[in-house]
Design a protein around this motif. Sequence first.
Motif, PDB file in Angstrom:
ATOM      1  N   PRO A 169       0.784  -1.236   0.000  1.00 46.90           N
ATOM      2  CA  PRO A 169       0.000   0.000   0.000  1.00 46.90           C
ATOM      3  C   PRO A 169       0.815   1.285   0.000  1.00 46.90           C
ATOM      4  N   ASP A 170       2.132   1.183   0.175  1.00 49.38           N
ATOM      5  CA  ASP A 170       2.966   2.391   0.138  1.00 49.38           C
ATOM      6  C   ASP A 170       3.895   2.421  -1.070  1.00 49.38           C
ATOM      7  N   ASP A 171       3.736   1.482  -1.986  1.00 46.13           N
ATOM      8  CA  ASP A 171       4.538   1.466  -3.213  1.00 46.13           C
ATOM      9  C   ASP A 171       4.043   2.591  -4.122  1.00 46.13           C
ATOM     10  N   ALA A 172       4.936   3.483  -4.513  1.00 46.19           N
ATOM     11  CA  ALA A 172       4.542   4.660  -5.289  1.00 46.19           C
ATOM     12  C   ALA A 172       3.868   4.280  -6.606  1.00 46.19           C
ATOM     13  N   LEU A 173       4.412   3.292  -7.313  1.00 48.25           N
ATOM     14  CA  LEU A 173       3.819   2.904  -8.594  1.00 48.25           C
ATOM     15  C   LEU A 173       2.415   2.334  -8.405  1.00 48.25           C
ATOM     16  N   ILE A 194      -1.092   8.627   0.176  1.00 53.03           N
ATOM     17  CA  ILE A 194      -0.221   9.582  -0.510  1.00 53.03           C
ATOM     18  C   ILE A 194      -0.005  10.822   0.353  1.00 53.03           C
ATOM     19  N   GLU A 195      -1.067  11.340   0.923  1.00 50.20           N
ATOM     20  CA  GLU A 195      -0.934  12.546   1.742  1.00 50.20           C
ATOM     21  C   GLU A 195      -0.051  12.285   2.959  1.00 50.20           C
ATOM     22  N   ARG A 196      -0.126  11.078   3.498  1.00 49.58           N
ATOM     23  CA  ARG A 196       0.741  10.731   4.627  1.00 49.58           C
ATOM     24  C   ARG A 196       2.202  10.732   4.196  1.00 49.58           C
ATOM     25  N   ILE A 197       2.469  10.166   3.021  1.00 45.28           N
ATOM     26  CA  ILE A 197       3.847  10.132   2.509  1.00 45.28           C
ATOM     27  C   ILE A 197       4.348  11.547   2.232  1.00 45.28           C
ATOM     28  N   LEU A 198       3.529  12.344   1.541  1.00 48.26           N
ATOM     29  CA  LEU A 198       3.960  13.689   1.155  1.00 48.26           C
ATOM     30  C   LEU A 198       4.121  14.615   2.355  1.00 48.26           C
TER      31      LEU A 198
END
Length: 515
Positions: A169-173, A194-198
Motif C-alpha cells: 500500500p505504500d509502493d509509489a507505482l 499519498i498525503e501521509r507520505i507527502l
Amino acid sequence: MSQYTIDRAFKLIDSQKFAEAIPLLIDLHDQDPANARVNYGLGLAYLFFGQPGRAVPHLASAAKAAKKEAAVHTTLASALNLNAQSEEALAPARKGVALDGKSEYTQRVLGQIYADLRKPVMAKQAFERALIAEPGSARSQLGLYDVERSLGHTDAAEECIHAAFELSPDDALVLVAAANSSDEGLKENVLTRIERILSTVPEGAAHPEIAKLSFAAGNILNDRQDVEKAFHYFDNYRAGLYRGYQPEHYEWFVKTCKTVFTEEFFNSRKDFALSSRRPVFVVGMPQSGASLIEMLVSSHPDVTAAEEVQVFLQTIGEFTKGQPHGPALFDQALALDKRTAQRIGRKYLGSLDKLDKRSKLIIDATLLSFEYLWLLALLFPNASFIHATRSAADTCFDLYRTPLPAEHTYNADQSSLGHYHGQYLELMDHWQNVLPVTLLDQSFETLVADPEAESRTLIDHLGLTWNDSCLVPFDKESQKGSVTTSQNKLSTPGTWKDYGSQIQPLLKALEHSSA
C-alpha cells in the motif's frame, strides 16, 4: 581503484541514496571505465532518476562483462524498454529469463516489454509466471492490471489493482495506478496514503516518485473539485520530473527549422519519397485529444492503431547524439542522401509490418513527431497526416496536471509550458505552408460536438470508404469532453477557469506567445 569506495557506493544505492552514490560512481568510472560493477551501479542510479538513455550504455557494458548475471541483463532490458527501445530490449530480457526463469524480476520485465510491444497475451503469461515465482509481488499484479485493462477486462483489472494495493500500500507505482481506479473507496485509501507520505517530504523535493504521487493526489482532488488542495499538489513537487528547458534554445530550433526546411528543400528531394500510403501520422501536443481521433479512426476495419512507433524518434536521436534540437539535426538533414533516407523509411515500414501485416492503414500517434514532420513528409508524401488540436488553455491545464516522461522538460513550470505551446503553434504554422502533404487540422472540440460529421471527414481524408463501425458511441463523460487518454483523463472544456487565479503565469505566457 578502491574496493571500499565501490562498497560504499553500493551501500548508498541499497539505501536509495542515489544522489550521494552518483559522484562516487562517476569518479570510479573515470578510473576504470570497463568495471562491470561500477557501470551497473551507474545504470541503476540513472534509472532511478528517470534517465534510461544515460543508463543504457553503462548497463550494456556491465552485461557484456557479466554474461551469467540474470539481473544485469534484465535491468539492461528494462532500461532499453524505458528508453522506447522495446524491440532491442527483447534479447536481454529473454537472456535474463534463460539464466533465471524462476525469478519474479526476469519474468516481470519480460512481461512489461511484451505489453509495450502490444503483445498482451504473451505479456499476461509472463506476469502470471512472475506471480507463480513470487505470489506476493505487487509489481507483477500491477503489470497484470495494465494488461487486463488493455484487453478490456475491467473486472479482472480491478481485482489486480486491489491485490497490488493490499500487498504494497505504500509502493509509489501502485498508488499512482490505484489513483485511477473506479472504486471510490480504494481512491480514498490511496489519497490518505499519498498525503501521509507527502507530509514527510519538503515542498519542492526533486524526486520522480514523489512528483508522480503528488500528481496522483492532485487529480483525485481535482475530480472532487477541491481546487486549492489539488493545485497545491500539481504545483509543488514537479521539479522531480522536469528540468532543463531552455526557451531561447527552443526558439532557435524553431527559427532554424523555418530557415532550413523550405519549399525548395522538399522540391529538391522529391526522389527521396517512398510510395507507401500505409502510415497515418497523428501529431500535436499531448492532451490534445489525439487518443479520441485514434479510437474513432481505428474503428474502421481497414485501420489498426499502433499508438507510438519509435523508429523516427530513435533515428533523430542517432542523428543528433541525443540533442534533437541542436545544430547536428540540421547538418544531418542537409547531408541526408536518398539511399540513407529510404533505408530509414523502409525500416519504419518494417516496424509497421511487425505490428500488423494485414491492415491497409496503421495509425502512428507519436505526437511530438510534429518536430520532425520534415522527415515524415519527405519519405511518405502519400501517407495521411492529422494534426490534433485543442484549446490552448485546456491543453496546457491538462498537461500541467499530468506526469509526463522526463524528456518533456517544457512542463517544468507554467511559463515554460506556455512558451513551448506558442513555439509549437509557430512550427505547425510553418509546416502547413511548406510541407508537400495535406495536413488535416482536427479540433477536439468539434469532434466531441459532432462526432459523426467529423469522423466522416477523417475517414475521407484517409481515402477510405465510410464504414458505420466508425460511429463509436460516446458515453456521457465523453459527451462532456472528459475523454480518457493513455496519459490521463482530458478535463471538461473550460475546467481551467476553476483554477484561474492559480494559473495566471500560464495564461500570460499563452497570451504572450500568441501575440
